[in-house]
Design a protein around this motif. Structure first.
Motif, PDB file in Angstrom:
ATOM      1  N   ASN A   1       0.828  -1.209   0.000  1.00 49.31           N
ATOM      2  CA  ASN A   1       0.000   0.000   0.000  1.00 49.31           C
ATOM      3  C   ASN A   1       0.862   1.258   0.000  1.00 49.31           C
ATOM      4  OD1 ASN A   1      -2.192  -1.607   0.097  1.00 49.31           O
ATOM      5  ND2 ASN A   1      -2.686  -1.239   2.243  1.00 49.31           N
TER       6      ASN A   1
ATOM      7  N   GLN B   1       1.098   4.195  -2.925  1.00 50.64           N
ATOM      8  CA  GLN B   1       0.883   5.624  -2.730  1.00 50.64           C
ATOM      9  C   GLN B   1       2.147   6.441  -2.949  1.00 50.64           C
ATOM     10  OE1 GLN B   1      -2.162   5.214  -3.108  1.00 50.64           O
ATOM     11  NE2 GLN B   1      -2.848   6.700  -1.591  1.00 50.64           N
TER      12      GLN B   1
ATOM     13  N   HIS C   1       5.043   6.275  -1.374  1.00 55.63           N
ATOM     14  CA  HIS C   1       5.715   6.753  -0.179  1.00 55.63           C
ATOM     15  C   HIS C   1       7.105   6.188   0.001  1.00 55.63           C
ATOM     16  CE1 HIS C   1       2.921   9.332   1.707  1.00 55.63           C
ATOM     17  NE2 HIS C   1       1.937   8.488   1.474  1.00 55.63           N
TER      18      HIS C   1
ATOM     19  N   LYS D   1      -3.052  10.525   5.892  1.00 59.77           N
ATOM     20  CA  LYS D   1      -3.356  10.177   4.502  1.00 59.77           C
ATOM     21  C   LYS D   1      -3.812   8.733   4.351  1.00 59.77           C
ATOM     22  CE  LYS D   1       0.462  12.253   2.962  1.00 59.77           C
ATOM     23  NZ  LYS D   1       1.538  12.580   2.030  1.00 59.77           N
ATOM     24  N   MET D   2      -3.237   7.849   5.160  1.00 57.91           N
ATOM     25  CA  MET D   2      -3.593   6.431   5.032  1.00 57.91           C
ATOM     26  C   MET D   2      -3.929   5.866   6.413  1.00 57.91           C
ATOM     27  SD  MET D   2      -0.373   5.484   2.613  1.00 57.91           S
ATOM     28  CE  MET D   2      -0.910   3.881   2.071  1.00 57.91           C
TER      29      MET D   2
ATOM     30  N   ALA E   1      -4.128  14.819   1.116  1.00 55.10           N
ATOM     31  CA  ALA E   1      -4.334  13.744   0.145  1.00 55.10           C
ATOM     32  C   ALA E   1      -5.393  14.175  -0.853  1.00 55.10           C
ATOM     33  CB  ALA E   1      -4.782  12.486   0.854  1.00 55.10           C
TER      34      ALA E   1
ATOM     35  N   SER F   1      -6.024  10.145  -5.546  1.00 57.80           N
ATOM     36  CA  SER F   1      -4.923   9.238  -5.215  1.00 57.80           C
ATOM     37  C   SER F   1      -5.240   8.374  -4.002  1.00 57.80           C
ATOM     38  CB  SER F   1      -3.659  10.039  -4.949  1.00 57.80           C
ATOM     39  OG  SER F   1      -3.797  10.727  -3.727  1.00 57.80           O
ATOM     40  N   ARG F   2      -6.510   8.342  -3.634  1.00 56.76           N
ATOM     41  CA  ARG F   2      -6.899   7.475  -2.531  1.00 56.76           C
ATOM     42  C   ARG F   2      -6.563   6.013  -2.814  1.00 56.76           C
ATOM     43  NH1 ARG F   2     -11.452   8.806   0.325  1.00 56.76           N
ATOM     44  NH2 ARG F   2     -11.016  10.371   1.916  1.00 56.76           N
ATOM     45  N   LEU F   3      -6.295   5.277  -1.771  1.00 58.28           N
ATOM     46  CA  LEU F   3      -6.050   3.850  -1.910  1.00 58.28           C
ATOM     47  C   LEU F   3      -7.356   3.173  -2.337  1.00 58.28           C
ATOM     48  CD1 LEU F   3      -3.548   2.115  -1.271  1.00 58.28           C
ATOM     49  CD2 LEU F   3      -4.674   1.507   0.848  1.00 58.28           C
TER      50      LEU F   3
END
Lengths: 123, 493
Positions: free
Chosen positions: B355, B359, B361, B375-376, B450, B454-456
């Motif tokens: 994940n 994203q 990261h 953000k997550m 966020a 670009s959301r998971l």
């Protein structure tokens, strides 16, 4: 001593082959040589199983009308042969996967030599 | 009908689906992933059903092709193998549910279908290993899963191919040693059926060539399960492979080799001779204990999150080895329980890294910061839950397997192991809290927000969350699992 070598020479050669293969897999710097070592190693194991099946004076494990089925000792043991067919297929598949991985490695690093690849990777 | 054919169904289902993949890929792009996920779900159901069935009615023996056992190949479903089948199905179902997008990113458009085909072959190999009752058949399934594993781990970057090639060399040595060991056993007993070999060896005991066979088999399986001095292939492979492959292989691959060790050590090879003459269990116990400490210390030294998890896998394999080596009922329970616990938590942790990569990261621990939790939030919560379980804090599942291992060492009177387990839990706490501190206690500058696009994807967070929550379920349900399912599978000590 001579009796020992006389009886077990085939097994000794087989284990010698095993060591050669292991040496190639672990210590050779070139990846293709490693794969060659791997095939030698697998061949040695296949040979070992075939040696297990061997009987002094035994004939091929196919039914012979002149030998009655009670004399099972007159035939070689067919089981290791059958097993090794599978092991050979596994070995071939392993070499195939190994070589195809090496194609990817060569494409990425431009070499199959361990030292050069390590230099390339540490850049 | 299902009960009768239960031992063969998981293997055949996976193989059949793997063959269907090219067709599925032609019909629709997304179909391979869906089919693979469905297959794993069905296998999980089969495993659960089998567990219930065999715990109440005893093991199911299945004669492949109607050839009776000493000559033909026999498949067995007993509580232990059904337990592993369930673990394989359930964990891989969540990982495959999660996989769709990361596979597309990591291996690229045209290779998606072959990727799923190899993943299914990998799972077929795993379920074959746990289902078979024949020593040579075990080797074949070991190699099926290994070959598919090299393919799955080696796709993506050239770096992945390189580490996968190194794994292939080591893995082939391991499998070949195992094969050599079987050859010696075959020469001695004239049989390859596990039950048959066990009975013959019980009568004849260990002679010098059987000892050699035992050593070869143990070294071979030790390489496959990454027991301490033989673990060098593991960190590189897990770090460089695509996210989904790691999440698929890391929780399950080494566990099925551990299963083979449990099966052979307790049920096939003569137990008393192994324990008294060869002291195999003591050796594995010592290696496991050293592995626990070594893996944890190395994990502390890593900055790459994936590499840290890989080293922690070495440590967790150590726990299973310790449970095996204790050779007491509690040790056995601890080992089996730790297999499923670790499978779930490692899968969850590797999905978290997937994940994070998704994203953008990165997975450097230094690079993590507190804006992540905003953000997550789900991913961070899953990471926290899984790490709590890894460290072994109740009520998460990890606590209970460690607890049983502690009970086992107490029963055995090995105080050193108790010290090792406690110290390693503290070391685990060190490296997990280091990450958790970055996520939850660090400063959040609130400048980046966020963006909605670009959301998971919901599927990814749901499957990670489901794995994390099932840790709690496993934790609270451990009494039921142990008393209902693991106790019936205890071999005679």
């Amino acid at each position: 001593m001579t009796v020992f070598f006389g009886d077990y020479s085939a097994y000794l050669m087989c284990f010698l082959l095993l060591t050669v293969g292991l040496y190639g897999m672990l210590l050779k710097r070139n990846y293709v040589k490693k794969v060659i070592g791997m095939t030698v190693f697998q061949a040695a194991i296949i040979l070992f199983f075939i040696l297990l099946a061997y009987k002094e004076g035994g004939t091929v494990p196919v039914k012979d009308p002149t030998i009655s089925l009670e004399q099972a000792d007159a035939y070689m043991n067919p089981l290791p042969h059958a097993l090794m067919l599978t092991a050979i297929v596994v070995g071939v598949a392993t070499v195939g996967v190994a070589l195809s991985l090496l194609i990817r490695v060569y494409g990425g690093y431009g070499s199959l030599d361990e030292e050069k690849i390590q230099q390339e990777a540490s850049k | 009908m299902i009960a009768q054919h239960l031992p063969a169904l998981p293997i055949l289902l996976y193989l059949f689906l793997a063959l269907l993949m090219p067709l599925a890929g032609k019909i629709a792009r997304g179909l391979p992933a869906t089919l693979a996920w469905l297959g794993s779900t069905v296998v999980a159901c089969l495993g659960g059903y089998g567990l219930w069935l065999t715990a109440t009615q005893g093991p199911i023996h299945y004669e492949m092709g109607n050839w009776a056992p000493p000559i033909g190949i026999e498949l067995i479903a007993d509580p232990l193998s059904c337990f592993f089948t369930f673990a394989i199905g359930a964990v891989s179902a969540f990982v495959l549910l999660h996989s769709r997008e990361s596979v597309e990113r990591d291996v690229g458009g045209r290779s998606i279908m072959p990727y799923y085909a190899s993943a299914l072959l990998l799972l077929a190999g795993f379920s074959g290993i746990v289902g078979t009752g024949d020593l040579f058949n075990l080797y074949v399934f070991l190699e099926i899963s290994a070959l598919a594993g090299y393919a799955v781990l080696g796709c993506g970057s050239p770096k992945a191919a390189l580490s996968s090639f190194r794994y292939l060399i080591i893995g082939t040595i391991g499998a070949s040693f195992y094969l050599l060991g079987i050859g010696l056993l075959l020469a001695n007993t004239g049989s390859l059926n596990m039950g048959d070999v066990a009975e013959i060896l019980r009568v004849t005991g260990l002679d010098s060539s059987t000892v050699l066979a035992v050593v070869f088999i143990l070294v071979g399986l030790g390489i496959k399960m990454a027991l301490l001095p033989l673990h060098y292939w593991l960190p590189d492979v897990y770090t460089n492979a695509p996210a989904t492959s790691t999440a698929l292989v890391a929780p399950l691959g080494t566990k099925v080799a551990a299963y083979a060790l449990l099966r052979l050590g307790y049920e096939v090879l003569p137990y008393e001779a192994l324990a008294v003459d060869l002291r195999v269990f003591d050796v594995v116990l010592a290696l496991g204990a050293v592995g626990i400490i070594w893996g944890s210390v190395m994990a502390i030294a890593q900055d790459n999150l994936k590499r840290m998890l890989a080293y922690s896998s070495v440590a967790q394999i150590g726990y299973i080895a310790v449970g095996f080596g204790l050779a007491t009922p509690y040790g056995y329970i601890g080992a089996v329980l730790h297999v499923i616990n670790h499978a779930v938590m490692k899968a969850c942790l590797f999905l978290v890294t997937a994940n994070l990569e998704r994203q953008g990261h990165g997975i450097s621990i230094k690079g993590l910061n507190a804006s992540l939790r905003r953000k997550m939030p789900v991913t961070c919560a899953c990471f926290a839950l899984a790490s709590i379980s890894m460290i072994g804090l109740p009520p998460a599942a990890g606590f209970f397997s460690k607890w049983y291992l502690l009970l086992g060492s107490y029963e055995q009177g090995s105080w050193a192991i108790i010290v090792v387990i406690v110290i390693s839990s503290l070391l685990n706490a060190v490296y997990f809290f280091r990450v958790l501190e970055k996520m939850y206690l660090g400063k959040d500058d609130e400048s980046e927000t966020a963006s909605e696009s670009s959301r998971l994807p919901i599927v990814m967070s749901v499957s990670t969350l489901a794995l994390a929550l099932s840790l709690l379920v496993l934790g609270f349900g451990n009494v039921v699992i142990v008393s209902k399912f693991i106790s019936p599978m205890l071999p005679g000590f």
